[in-house]
Design a protein around this motif. Structure first.
Motif, PDB file in Angstrom:
ATOM      1  N   LEU A 162       0.824  -1.208   0.000  1.00 20.72           N
ATOM      2  CA  LEU A 162       0.000   0.000   0.000  1.00 20.72           C
ATOM      3  C   LEU A 162       0.858   1.257   0.000  1.00 20.72           C
ATOM      4  O   LEU A 162       1.941   1.283   0.604  1.00 20.72           O
ATOM      5  CB  LEU A 162      -0.922   0.024   1.219  1.00 20.72           C
ATOM      6  CG  LEU A 162      -1.998  -1.051   1.277  1.00 20.72           C
ATOM      7  CD1 LEU A 162      -2.728  -0.990   2.608  1.00 20.72           C
ATOM      8  CD2 LEU A 162      -2.977  -0.905   0.120  1.00 20.72           C
ATOM      9  N   ASN A 163       0.336   2.299  -0.633  1.00 18.95           N
ATOM     10  CA  ASN A 163       0.970   3.606  -0.676  1.00 18.95           C
ATOM     11  C   ASN A 163       0.155   4.597   0.142  1.00 18.95           C
ATOM     12  O   ASN A 163      -1.032   4.352   0.411  1.00 18.95           O
ATOM     13  CB  ASN A 163       1.075   4.086  -2.126  1.00 18.95           C
ATOM     14  CG  ASN A 163       1.991   3.195  -2.923  1.00 18.95           C
ATOM     15  OD1 ASN A 163       3.150   3.017  -2.582  1.00 18.95           O
ATOM     16  ND2 ASN A 163       1.458   2.630  -4.006  1.00 18.95           N
ATOM     17  N   PRO A 164       0.744   5.742   0.498  1.00 19.87           N
ATOM     18  CA  PRO A 164      -0.009   6.743   1.273  1.00 19.87           C
ATOM     19  C   PRO A 164      -1.321   7.163   0.611  1.00 19.87           C
ATOM     20  O   PRO A 164      -2.293   7.439   1.312  1.00 19.87           O
ATOM     21  CB  PRO A 164       0.967   7.923   1.370  1.00 19.87           C
ATOM     22  CG  PRO A 164       2.315   7.302   1.267  1.00 19.87           C
ATOM     23  CD  PRO A 164       2.151   6.133   0.323  1.00 19.87           C
ATOM     24  N   GLU A 165      -1.378   7.172  -0.719  1.00 23.50           N
ATOM     25  CA  GLU A 165      -2.620   7.577  -1.393  1.00 23.50           C
ATOM     26  C   GLU A 165      -3.715   6.513  -1.305  1.00 23.50           C
ATOM     27  O   GLU A 165      -4.858   6.765  -1.698  1.00 23.50           O
ATOM     28  CB  GLU A 165      -2.361   7.981  -2.849  1.00 23.50           C
ATOM     29  CG  GLU A 165      -1.576   7.008  -3.658  1.00 23.50           C
ATOM     30  CD  GLU A 165      -0.049   7.173  -3.554  1.00 23.50           C
ATOM     31  OE1 GLU A 165       0.633   6.405  -4.232  1.00 23.50           O
ATOM     32  OE2 GLU A 165       0.437   8.026  -2.804  1.00 23.50           O
ATOM     33  N   ASP A 166      -3.407   5.340  -0.755  1.00 22.44           N
ATOM     34  CA  ASP A 166      -4.407   4.282  -0.573  1.00 22.44           C
ATOM     35  C   ASP A 166      -5.171   4.410   0.737  1.00 22.44           C
ATOM     36  O   ASP A 166      -6.118   3.658   0.982  1.00 22.44           O
ATOM     37  CB  ASP A 166      -3.738   2.903  -0.618  1.00 22.44           C
ATOM     38  CG  ASP A 166      -3.110   2.604  -1.970  1.00 22.44           C
ATOM     39  OD1 ASP A 166      -3.688   3.017  -2.997  1.00 22.44           O
ATOM     40  OD2 ASP A 166      -2.046   1.963  -1.992  1.00 22.44           O
ATOM     41  N   ILE A 167      -4.743   5.354   1.582  1.00 20.40           N
ATOM     42  CA  ILE A 167      -5.351   5.499   2.906  1.00 20.40           C
ATOM     43  C   ILE A 167      -5.730   6.952   3.160  1.00 20.40           C
ATOM     44  O   ILE A 167      -5.246   7.863   2.493  1.00 20.40           O
ATOM     45  CB  ILE A 167      -4.407   4.997   4.029  1.00 20.40           C
ATOM     46  CG1 ILE A 167      -3.096   5.785   4.031  1.00 20.40           C
ATOM     47  CG2 ILE A 167      -4.157   3.498   3.884  1.00 20.40           C
ATOM     48  CD1 ILE A 167      -2.174   5.467   5.193  1.00 20.40           C
ATOM     49  N   ASP A 168      -6.607   7.143   4.142  1.00 21.11           N
ATOM     50  CA  ASP A 168      -6.996   8.481   4.608  1.00 21.11           C
ATOM     51  C   ASP A 168      -6.758   8.570   6.105  1.00 21.11           C
ATOM     52  O   ASP A 168      -6.898   7.580   6.829  1.00 21.11           O
ATOM     53  CB  ASP A 168      -8.486   8.733   4.355  1.00 21.11           C
ATOM     54  CG  ASP A 168      -8.794   9.141   2.936  1.00 21.11           C
ATOM     55  OD1 ASP A 168      -7.958   9.828   2.319  1.00 21.11           O
ATOM     56  OD2 ASP A 168      -9.877   8.763   2.448  1.00 21.11           O
ATOM     57  N   GLY A 169      -6.425   9.775   6.553  1.00 18.40           N
ATOM     58  CA  GLY A 169      -6.397  10.063   7.978  1.00 18.40           C
ATOM     59  C   GLY A 169      -5.291   9.389   8.766  1.00 18.40           C
ATOM     60  O   GLY A 169      -5.480   9.092   9.950  1.00 18.40           O
ATOM     61  N   LEU A 170      -4.148   9.152   8.154  1.00 20.42           N
ATOM     62  CA  LEU A 170      -3.030   8.536   8.882  1.00 20.42           C
ATOM     63  C   LEU A 170      -2.658   9.422  10.061  1.00 20.42           C
ATOM     64  O   LEU A 170      -2.257  10.571   9.890  1.00 20.42           O
ATOM     65  CB  LEU A 170      -1.826   8.350   7.956  1.00 20.42           C
ATOM     66  CG  LEU A 170      -0.583   7.748   8.603  1.00 20.42           C
ATOM     67  CD1 LEU A 170      -0.863   6.332   9.097  1.00 20.42           C
ATOM     68  CD2 LEU A 170       0.583   7.762   7.628  1.00 20.42           C
ATOM     69  N   THR A 171      -2.832   8.875  11.270  1.00 16.14           N
ATOM     70  CA  THR A 171      -2.632   9.660  12.483  1.00 16.14           C
ATOM     71  C   THR A 171      -1.939   8.835  13.550  1.00 16.14           C
ATOM     72  O   THR A 171      -2.332   7.693  13.819  1.00 16.14           O
ATOM     73  CB  THR A 171      -3.991  10.143  13.048  1.00 16.14           C
ATOM     74  OG1 THR A 171      -4.716  10.807  12.011  1.00 16.14           O
ATOM     75  CG2 THR A 171      -3.812  11.088  14.212  1.00 16.14           C
ATOM     76  N   LEU A 172      -0.929   9.437  14.176  1.00 14.58           N
ATOM     77  CA  LEU A 172      -0.278   8.829  15.333  1.00 14.58           C
ATOM     78  C   LEU A 172      -1.216   8.999  16.519  1.00 14.58           C
ATOM     79  O   LEU A 172      -1.565  10.111  16.888  1.00 14.58           O
ATOM     80  CB  LEU A 172       1.059   9.508  15.617  1.00 14.58           C
ATOM     81  CG  LEU A 172       1.791   9.035  16.869  1.00 14.58           C
ATOM     82  CD1 LEU A 172       2.180   7.560  16.766  1.00 14.58           C
ATOM     83  CD2 LEU A 172       3.036   9.895  17.113  1.00 14.58           C
ATOM     84  N   ARG A 173      -1.657   7.883  17.095  1.00 15.88           N
ATOM     85  CA  ARG A 173      -2.620   7.939  18.199  1.00 15.88           C
ATOM     86  C   ARG A 173      -2.055   7.493  19.536  1.00 15.88           C
ATOM     87  O   ARG A 173      -2.533   7.915  20.580  1.00 15.88           O
ATOM     88  CB  ARG A 173      -3.837   7.069  17.864  1.00 15.88           C
ATOM     89  CG  ARG A 173      -4.649   7.533  16.661  1.00 15.88           C
ATOM     90  CD  ARG A 173      -5.294   8.898  16.859  1.00 15.88           C
ATOM     91  NE  ARG A 173      -6.059   9.000  18.078  1.00 15.88           N
ATOM     92  CZ  ARG A 173      -7.311   8.552  18.242  1.00 15.88           C
ATOM     93  NH1 ARG A 173      -7.951   7.995  17.239  1.00 15.88           N
ATOM     94  NH2 ARG A 173      -7.919   8.691  19.391  1.00 15.88           N
ATOM     95  N   TYR A 174      -1.027   6.630  19.517  1.00 14.00           N
ATOM     96  CA  TYR A 174      -0.475   6.105  20.766  1.00 14.00           C
ATOM     97  C   TYR A 174       1.041   5.987  20.662  1.00 14.00           C
ATOM     98  O   TYR A 174       1.573   5.601  19.617  1.00 14.00           O
ATOM     99  CB  TYR A 174      -1.026   4.701  21.074  1.00 14.00           C
ATOM    100  CG  TYR A 174      -2.492   4.696  21.394  1.00 14.00           C
ATOM    101  CD1 TYR A 174      -2.939   4.801  22.706  1.00 14.00           C
ATOM    102  CD2 TYR A 174      -3.437   4.587  20.388  1.00 14.00           C
ATOM    103  CE1 TYR A 174      -4.288   4.800  23.007  1.00 14.00           C
ATOM    104  CE2 TYR A 174      -4.789   4.590  20.670  1.00 14.00           C
ATOM    105  CZ  TYR A 174      -5.204   4.696  21.983  1.00 14.00           C
ATOM    106  OH  TYR A 174      -6.550   4.707  22.272  1.00 14.00           O
ATOM    107  N   VAL A 175       1.708   6.303  21.767  1.00 14.81           N
ATOM    108  CA  VAL A 175       3.131   6.031  21.940  1.00 14.81           C
ATOM    109  C   VAL A 175       3.248   5.301  23.270  1.00 14.81           C
ATOM    110  O   VAL A 175       2.705   5.758  24.286  1.00 14.81           O
ATOM    111  CB  VAL A 175       3.970   7.325  21.978  1.00 14.81           C
ATOM    112  CG1 VAL A 175       5.443   7.005  22.199  1.00 14.81           C
ATOM    113  CG2 VAL A 175       3.778   8.134  20.706  1.00 14.81           C
ATOM    114  N   THR A 176       3.898   4.144  23.261  1.00 13.08           N
ATOM    115  CA  THR A 176       4.054   3.387  24.511  1.00 13.08           C
ATOM    116  C   THR A 176       5.525   3.159  24.815  1.00 13.08           C
ATOM    117  O   THR A 176       6.365   3.101  23.917  1.00 13.08           O
ATOM    118  CB  THR A 176       3.344   2.022  24.448  1.00 13.08           C
ATOM    119  OG1 THR A 176       3.911   1.231  23.407  1.00 13.08           O
ATOM    120  CG2 THR A 176       1.844   2.188  24.242  1.00 13.08           C
ATOM    121  N   LEU A 177       5.806   3.012  26.115  1.00 12.21           N
ATOM    122  CA  LEU A 177       7.138   2.690  26.604  1.00 12.21           C
ATOM    123  C   LEU A 177       7.055   1.436  27.463  1.00 12.21           C
ATOM    124  O   LEU A 177       6.193   1.331  28.343  1.00 12.21           O
ATOM    125  CB  LEU A 177       7.699   3.824  27.461  1.00 12.21           C
ATOM    126  CG  LEU A 177       8.081   5.102  26.742  1.00 12.21           C
ATOM    127  CD1 LEU A 177       8.422   6.190  27.749  1.00 12.21           C
ATOM    128  CD2 LEU A 177       9.251   4.862  25.810  1.00 12.21           C
TER     129      LEU A 177
END
Length: 163
Positions: free
Chosen positions: A64-79
């Motif tokens: 898949l390429n970026p144009e195949d998706i909508d709304g790419l968003t970082l929602r979580y960062v875990t440690l």
């Protein structure tokens, strides 16, 4: 503490109240559990760009390429501290566009679409299990980003606010 750092990223692709998961097989760190749709370790040139890493992994594993998706968003960062490593995970969410074939195959294992209400009970890596639970209960109704830190009881989440 002289722990090594391990930076990883994952994307959860959504479509029509379903989420694409990967039953990962043959990975260096994660095997025989359900993970996000695609993901993996940062390349050296991506250490300051989690989005570049997740886009590369999505292309390598699903085609898949970026144009195949909508709304790419970082929602979580875990440690998480485990096996003498500090593992930092970046979890992205996005919608697969309607005009993109959703019969996706991965070269890392078995890809399968699940209704979102069925994913909480699946066997997953430690922090991913808590991210999915939090997303199902809280995150999917907001546009917030969250940070999670492992504890003896699981993962504690808090909203990541700009200051």
């Amino acid at each position: 503490m002289n722990a090594k750092l391990r930076n990883m990223t994952s994307i959860y692709l959504m479509k029509n109240d379903k989420v694409l998961l990967l039953y990962r097989q043959g990975g260096r760190v994660v095997n025989d559990v359900w993970t996000g749709s695609a993901g993996g370790h940062f390349e050296e040139n991506e250490l300051n760009d989690a989005k570049a890493c997740v886009i590369r992994e999505m292309k390598e594993e699903l085609g898949l390429n970026p144009e195949d998706i909508d709304g790419l968003t970082l929602r979580y960062v875990t440690l998480r501290y485990t096996k003498d490593e500090i593992r930092q995970n970046y979890y992205f969410f996005a919608e697969l566009k309607d005009n993109v074939n959703d019969d996706l195959k991965s070269n890392e294992g078995i890809s399968k679409w699940f209704p979102i209400d069925e994913i909480v009970g699946l066997e997953m890596p430690f922090t991913a299990k808590y991210v999915v639970k939090h997303y199902y209960e809280v995150g999917r109704t907001t546009d917030k980003a969250y940070v999670g830190v492992t504890t003896n009881e699981g993962v504690d989440f808090m909203e990541l606010s700009e200051t």
